[in-house]
Motif scaffolding. Structure first.
Motif, mmCIF file in Angstrom:
data_model
loop_
_atom_site.group_PDB
_atom_site.id
_atom_site.type_symbol
_atom_site.label_atom_id
_atom_site.label_comp_id
_atom_site.label_asym_id
_atom_site.label_seq_id
_atom_site.Cartn_x
_atom_site.Cartn_y
_atom_site.Cartn_z
ATOM 1 N N ASP A 1 26.443 62.190 -29.179
ATOM 2 C CA ASP A 1 26.415 62.813 -27.854
ATOM 3 C C ASP A 1 27.806 62.746 -27.232
ATOM 4 O O ASP A 1 28.674 61.987 -27.692
ATOM 5 N N PHE A 2 28.025 63.535 -26.191
ATOM 6 C CA PHE A 2 29.296 63.462 -25.475
ATOM 7 C C PHE A 2 29.110 63.973 -24.050
ATOM 8 O O PHE A 2 28.171 64.713 -23.741
ATOM 9 N N ARG A 3 30.023 63.559 -23.177
ATOM 10 C CA ARG A 3 30.138 64.096 -21.827
ATOM 11 C C ARG A 3 31.622 64.265 -21.530
ATOM 12 O O ARG A 3 32.440 63.408 -21.891
ATOM 13 N N HIS A 4 31.961 65.358 -20.866
ATOM 14 C CA HIS A 4 33.359 65.644 -20.517
ATOM 15 C C HIS A 4 33.388 66.266 -19.137
ATOM 16 O O HIS A 4 32.546 67.107 -18.804
ATOM 17 N N GLN A 5 34.373 65.858 -18.345
ATOM 18 C CA GLN A 5 34.431 66.357 -16.973
ATOM 19 C C GLN A 5 35.863 66.321 -16.455
ATOM 20 O O GLN A 5 36.625 65.398 -16.760
ATOM 21 N N PHE A 6 36.231 67.341 -15.674
ATOM 22 C CA PHE A 6 37.505 67.333 -14.959
ATOM 23 C C PHE A 6 37.263 66.805 -13.546
ATOM 24 O O PHE A 6 36.316 67.233 -12.871
ATOM 25 N N VAL A 7 38.109 65.888 -13.111
ATOM 26 C CA VAL A 7 37.967 65.304 -11.772
ATOM 27 C C VAL A 7 39.320 65.313 -11.068
ATOM 28 O O VAL A 7 40.369 65.234 -11.713
ATOM 29 N N ASP A 8 39.290 65.420 -9.757
ATOM 30 C CA ASP A 8 40.515 65.358 -8.958
ATOM 31 C C ASP A 8 40.730 63.910 -8.544
ATOM 32 O O ASP A 8 40.083 63.408 -7.617
ATOM 33 N N MET A 9 41.628 63.231 -9.242
ATOM 34 C CA MET A 9 41.832 61.804 -8.998
ATOM 35 C C MET A 9 42.570 61.523 -7.696
ATOM 36 O O MET A 9 42.629 60.376 -7.252
ATOM 37 N N SER A 10 43.117 62.527 -7.063
ATOM 38 C CA SER A 10 43.847 62.306 -5.810
ATOM 39 C C SER A 10 42.928 62.309 -4.594
ATOM 40 O O SER A 10 43.370 62.008 -3.486
ATOM 41 N N LYS A 11 41.634 62.634 -4.804
ATOM 42 C CA LYS A 11 40.718 62.780 -3.664
ATOM 43 C C LYS A 11 39.395 62.054 -3.889
ATOM 44 O O LYS A 11 38.355 62.481 -3.381
#
Length: 495
Positions: free
Chosen positions: A120-130
């Motif tokens: 299985d896998f999970r992948h996500q883009f996140v805004d680390m500045s907020k």
């Protein structure tokens, strides 16, 4: 390898990989192997292979512990070891990693744990500045736009910086504050958010010609049975990585009911968001903390995000993909001038030896040949090599035994005359104490660029020389060579 090394190198992990692959593919060249050994990074942010530790280069005494300085300055505080220089140290550290890995590999069928279960896998883009999150204390905190602190410019004992920067700096300097404001003056909110880091480079609020440091970061979990691989987009310190691993292990064991869940960390994965220090380490503002770009709660934010992702994985639920970062490939700036032309002195050829090999070497000697060369940027020789050490077989044919991928060889290119486009390449081969005796030669290959034309291939070889054992035969062969020097043939370029 430290920051004085000018040669392309896989460092100690690359060497460990090479040694393991050579062991498993004894007759294959590095680019031909079928067995691939990968030595990945984990949470290595504050780990150093320089086991002798930092000492002052001028006195030999230990450096100041808190600031890693010698008489108040960082330039002379350098870590070293375990070898006499960085090449020997890399060899020692790389060999130890290979030996331990081979031991584990050999014992895997006996003491190893068989993986079983879903993939299985999970992948996500996140805004680390907020990022906003609640700590265990109930306090609400947030991350900040990226910024680099003063101690970032001090470097580390593995590679000290310049000027008057030192590690452990928690205050600003009027001169450097004045200089840095020409790039971007941090807002009062940014200064408060990044405390106690004194901001040297306010990178998160600079967007010309594009963002200086990323804000949108990928995070990822991969599962193979009971093995969970955590893709860390930066250099987590030892304690930061331990806290991530503990948090995720608890989720997979308790919520996921995976009793033997094993969480491993894969650092420097998918993107690079500098260092990630703990909150406590951040207060001290050494190099790693000054390079923790999203503020004091960076680690807590990552743990929060990875924990949510792990929970979604064990529940079999998807995660939102998030907004991907902009593609900046077409906007990249380069200030490196292109190759205009290459040339060689009149009456010579590309690939012709300038300083040829000796007629004979004994086992353990260093073989060095200098060639007329051309700019390596003309062709990077991908899946090929700028050099080859060839051994003559019993049938008279030549077999490649070493390339520029081998630890025992070096390819050092130098521009000798800029206006005329002339250059040379020094190829060296460190023979082993048990090197097979026989006849050898060194080959140099590359591409030269004529003016107004596309690059053209060239190749050249050294004279044939003999490698002999450390015995009486060595002296007798030397005497033979000295008596027959006039029989040595002049260089003839290859057809």
């Amino acid at each position: 390898m430290n920051n004085t090394n000018g040669l392309i190198s896989g460092d100690n992990k690359g060497l460990a990989s090479h040694l393991f692959e050579k062991d498993m593919n004894p007759r294959a060249l590095p680019h031909e192997v079928e067995f691939v050994a990968a030595f990945a990074q984990a949470n290595e942010g504050d780990v150093s292979p320089n086991t002798k530790g930092p000492h002052c280069m001028d006195t030999g005494l230990p450096c100041d512990t808190e600031h890693s300085t010698c008489n108040g300055r960082n330039e002379m505080c350098v870590a070293s070891g375990p070898g006499r220089d960085m090449f020997e140290s890399t060899l020692i550290i790389g060999s130890k990693q290979y030996e331990k890995a081979k031991e584990l590999y050999t014992q895997a069928n006996i003491t190893g744990i068989k993986l079983s279960g879903p993939i299985d896998f999970r992948h996500q883009f996140v805004d680390m500045s907020k990022q906003e999150l609640k700590l265990e204390t109930g306090e609400m905190v947030k991350t900040c736009p990226a910024a680099m602190g003063y101690s970032f410019a001090a470097g580390t004992t593995d590679g000290p910086g310049d000027f008057d920067f030192t590690q452990g700096t928690n205050s600003t300097n009027k001169f450097w504050s004045f200089v840095s404001q020409f790039i971007s003056k941090p807002s009062p909110q940014q200064v408060d958010c990044q405390k106690p880091k004194p901001i040297l480079l306010n990178t998160g609020e600079v967007n010309f010609p594009y963002a200086w440091q990323p804000s949108i970061i990928p995070i990822q979990l991969l599962r193979v049975g009971q093995l969970v691989i955590t893709s860390l987009p930066g250099e987590f310190t030892t304690m930061s990585g331990r806290r991530v691993r503990n948090a995720l292990t608890k989720i997979f064991k308790e919520d996921g009911k995976i009793a033997n869940a094993t969480v491993v960390l894969a650092g420097l994965s998918n993107a690079y968001a500098d260092y990630i220090a703990t909150f406590e380490e951040y207060q001290k503002q050494r190099y790693e903390a000054a390079s923790t770009i999203y503020g004091p709660h960076t680690l807590s934010a990552y743990i929060n995000l990875f924990s949510k992702m792990a929970t979604m994985m064990v529940q079999g639920k998807p995660v939102a993909a998030g907004t991907a970062p902009p593609d900046l490939l077409s906007k990249q700036l380069s200030f490196v001038l292109p190759v205009v032309m290459d040339s060689v002195p009149v009456g010579t050829e590309f690939g012709q030896p300038i300083t040829d090999a000796q007629m004979v070497y004994k086992q353990g000697d260093l073989v060095t040949v200098t060639f007329n060369s051309a700019d390596p940027r003309n062709n990077l020789m991908t899946m090929n090599s700028f050099l080859a050490v060839e051994k003559r077989s019993s049938d008279g044919s030549w077999e490649v035994v070493y390339t520029d991928s081998h630890w025992v060889t070096k390819f050092e290119w130098t521009r000798t005359e800029t206006l005329l486009g002339r250059s040379s390449a020094v190829i060296s081969w460190q023979t082993g104490s048990d090197e097979p005796v026989g006849m050898y030669r060194v080959r140099h290959s590359g591409y030269h660029k004529p003016l107004f034309e596309d690059p053209q291939p060239f190749t050249g070889v050294s004279r044939t020389f003999k490698v002999v054992g450390k015995s009486k035969s060595y002296k007798s062969y030397i005497n033979f060579v000295h008596k027959n020097q006039n029989r040595v043939m002049a260089y003839q370029p290859l057809e």
